[in-house]
Structure formats: structure tokens, C-alpha cells
Design a protein around this motif. Structure first.
Motif, mmCIF file in Angstrom:
data_model
loop_
_atom_site.group_PDB
_atom_site.id
_atom_site.type_symbol
_atom_site.label_atom_id
_atom_site.label_comp_id
_atom_site.label_asym_id
_atom_site.label_seq_id
_atom_site.Cartn_x
_atom_site.Cartn_y
_atom_site.Cartn_z
ATOM 1 N N LEU A 64 29.014 -9.427 -17.412
ATOM 2 C CA LEU A 64 28.665 -8.065 -17.844
ATOM 3 C C LEU A 64 27.743 -7.387 -16.835
ATOM 4 C CD1 LEU A 64 27.814 -7.970 -21.671
ATOM 5 C CD2 LEU A 64 29.510 -6.644 -20.447
ATOM 6 N N VAL A 65 26.766 -8.160 -16.351
ATOM 7 C CA VAL A 65 25.807 -7.625 -15.366
ATOM 8 C C VAL A 65 26.549 -7.239 -14.085
ATOM 9 C CG1 VAL A 65 23.859 -8.274 -13.889
ATOM 10 C CG2 VAL A 65 23.818 -8.822 -16.330
ATOM 11 N N MET A 66 27.513 -8.052 -13.704
ATOM 12 C CA MET A 66 28.315 -7.761 -12.506
ATOM 13 C C MET A 66 29.113 -6.467 -12.708
ATOM 14 S SD MET A 66 31.061 -10.322 -10.751
ATOM 15 C CE MET A 66 32.450 -9.927 -11.785
ATOM 16 N N LEU A 67 29.696 -6.301 -13.887
ATOM 17 C CA LEU A 67 30.450 -5.070 -14.176
ATOM 18 C C LEU A 67 29.525 -3.854 -14.189
ATOM 19 C CD1 LEU A 67 32.898 -6.235 -16.988
ATOM 20 C CD2 LEU A 67 33.482 -5.505 -14.677
ATOM 21 N N ASP A 68 28.308 -4.035 -14.683
ATOM 22 C CA ASP A 68 27.333 -2.943 -14.689
ATOM 23 C C ASP A 68 27.006 -2.522 -13.256
ATOM 24 O OD1 ASP A 68 25.443 -1.302 -16.346
ATOM 25 O OD2 ASP A 68 23.960 -2.322 -15.089
ATOM 26 N N ALA A 69 26.813 -3.520 -12.377
ATOM 27 C CA ALA A 69 26.531 -3.211 -10.965
ATOM 28 C C ALA A 69 27.711 -2.459 -10.346
ATOM 29 C CB ALA A 69 26.249 -4.499 -10.194
ATOM 30 N N PHE A 70 28.926 -2.887 -10.682
ATOM 31 C CA PHE A 70 30.124 -2.212 -10.168
ATOM 32 C C PHE A 70 30.160 -0.757 -10.640
ATOM 33 C CE2 PHE A 70 34.545 -0.889 -10.723
ATOM 34 C CZ PHE A 70 35.047 -1.086 -9.451
ATOM 35 N N ASP A 71 29.898 -0.557 -11.941
ATOM 36 C CA ASP A 71 29.908 0.803 -12.498
ATOM 37 C C ASP A 71 28.882 1.698 -11.814
ATOM 38 O OD1 ASP A 71 31.972 0.475 -14.233
ATOM 39 O OD2 ASP A 71 30.746 0.106 -16.001
ATOM 40 N N ILE A 72 27.712 1.142 -11.550
ATOM 41 C CA ILE A 72 26.672 1.924 -10.862
ATOM 42 C C ILE A 72 27.159 2.275 -9.457
ATOM 43 C CG2 ILE A 72 24.333 1.863 -9.926
ATOM 44 C CD1 ILE A 72 23.641 -0.052 -12.286
ATOM 45 N N ALA A 73 27.767 1.287 -8.788
ATOM 46 C CA ALA A 73 28.199 1.498 -7.398
ATOM 47 C C ALA A 73 29.268 2.581 -7.284
ATOM 48 C CB ALA A 73 28.715 0.187 -6.818
ATOM 49 N N VAL A 74 30.160 2.641 -8.266
ATOM 50 C CA VAL A 74 31.223 3.652 -8.173
ATOM 51 C C VAL A 74 30.806 4.972 -8.818
ATOM 52 C CG1 VAL A 74 33.097 1.979 -8.018
ATOM 53 C CG2 VAL A 74 32.407 2.840 -10.264
ATOM 54 N N GLY A 75 29.572 5.036 -9.295
ATOM 55 C CA GLY A 75 29.033 6.291 -9.818
ATOM 56 C C GLY A 75 29.337 6.573 -11.275
ATOM 57 N N ARG A 76 29.754 5.546 -12.023
ATOM 58 C CA ARG A 76 30.036 5.766 -13.448
ATOM 59 C C ARG A 76 28.755 5.780 -14.270
ATOM 60 N NH1 ARG A 76 34.664 1.460 -13.767
ATOM 61 N NH2 ARG A 76 36.340 2.562 -12.731
ATOM 62 N N LYS A 77 27.674 5.223 -13.734
ATOM 63 C CA LYS A 77 26.409 5.171 -14.478
ATOM 64 C C LYS A 77 25.298 5.805 -13.649
ATOM 65 C CE LYS A 77 25.275 1.826 -17.292
ATOM 66 N NZ LYS A 77 24.891 0.483 -17.768
#
Lengths: 136, 57
Positions: free
Chosen positions: A123-136
Motif C-alpha cells: 500500500l505504501v508503495m502504491l501511495d508513493a507511486f500515486d504521489i509521483a504521478v501527481g494523483r495525490k
């Protein structure tokens, strides 16, 4: 030192596919590393401490790091969940930790700690991905 | 280390911290959400434990 920063102050994440893959690998390998990379230091510290703590407690409680045994679907799923923690999981396997003591009172508790630690790191990895692509 | 309540507390502390950090950005909000989640974990376990008391094993 203030750890809180606004979105504008944070380093703009690179969204090239290669960088994203590297980010996800780092986030998988070391809990919180993806957030450190993206400048979210406070979150990174929380993830690093909390997930490492869960993993270590799971081993202390005689939990098992399950092998990838595809003939036993539940064991294979547990192994996949264990593998979510990256380097601590690799180190545990390499050092022969997590053999699991079925007769120990805390065996199932230990399994629960180890499995949840791995799944939370996904989940933490997916959160980092979301931040990186600008979703968060 | 075989007390269910102690192990529940040891489990819910880091899990609450991770979920709070995932769900909230500001440290103050994270603290509040994490505390609420932790209280929910422990409170729900104690309440369910009492509810299940009349049932045979």
C-alpha cells in the motif's frame, strides 16, 4: 527542522517510466524509501519505523516467512504478502529467520504481523507511486 | 508475550500509524486519525470480547 512542506515546496517528481520503476523498487525494498525520495520525510520515517517494527515483532513472535509453494495456494498467497517487505524479507530468508514454530502460542500472531507488514508496504508503495504521478 | 490484549495493542499501534500517515498529510491530522484508529482497534476488540462472553467455546 520543519519536516512539513507544502506541495509546491516539494521536489517535483519525475514521471518518466524508468524513474517510476526505480521509485517503486526503492519503495518496495525499503519501507518508506519512496516517500523519502519524493521529499515526504515525515511519512517516510513513520513507514520505516512502523513496518520494520511489525516485521521484527512477527519474527520475535515465532511467525513464519512462507515459501512460494504453489501446490498450497494459501501458503503461496502468504509468501506473496511476506515478500511485500522487500529487503527485510530477503534478509530474513537469507539469514534463515522466520522458520516458524508451529507449536508456539504466538505462531499465528507472528504470521499475522509478518503478512500485514508486507501488505501494508505494498500500500505504501502504491501511495508513493500515486504521489509521483501527481494523483495525490 | 502471549496476552492477546498486549499483542493487539502492539499490532494496532504501527498499523494505525501507517494508515494515518497514508490517509492524512498534516502531522496533527495524522496524530488525530491514528489515535482514533488505535482507539477503534482496542475498543472494538474489547467490546466484541464482552459480546462473545456468553457464547460457549
Amino acid at each position: 527542522m520543519a519536516m512539513k512542506s507544502t506541495t509546491a515546496e516539494r521536489a517535483r517528481p519525475a514521471t518518466e517510466p524508468g524513474t517510476l520503476v526505480l521509485l517503486c523498487v526503492a519503495a518496495w525494498a525499503i519501507p518508506g524509501a519512496g516517500h523519502f525520495w519524493l521529499g515526504r520525510v515525515q511519512k517516510g520515517i513513520v513507514f520505516l519505523v512502523a513496518l520494520t517494527m511489525l516485521f521484527v515483532m512477527g519474527l520475535v513472535l515465532q511467525g513464519r516467512l512462507f515459501p512460494f509453494d504453489l501446490s498450497e495456494p494459501l501458503v503461496a498467497l502468504a509468501a506473496f504478502a511476506n515478500a511485500g517487505l522487500g529487503l527485510p524479507w530477503i534478509a530474513g530468508r537469507a539469514l534463515g529467520l522466520g522458520s516458524g514454530v508451529v507449536t508456539a502460542v504466538t505462531y499465528e500472531y507472528g504470521n499475522c504481523f509478518l503478512i500485514v507488514a508486507g501488505l501494508l508496504n505494498f500500500l505504501v508503495m502504491l501511495d508513493a507511486f500515486d504521489i509521483a504521478v501527481g494523483r495525490k | 508475550m502471549s496476552s492477546h490484549l498486549v499483542l493487539l495493542i502492539l499490532f494496532s499501534l504501527p498499523v494505525s500509524a501507517v494508515f494515518a500517515a497514508l490517509a492524512r498529510d498534516e502531522p496533527r491530522e495524522q496524530l488525530r486519525t491514528g489515535a482514533l484508529m488505535f482507539a477503534g482497534f482496542v475498543g472494538a476488540a474489547v467490546a466484541l470480547g464482552w459480546l462473545m462472553l456468553p457464547f460457549p467455546l
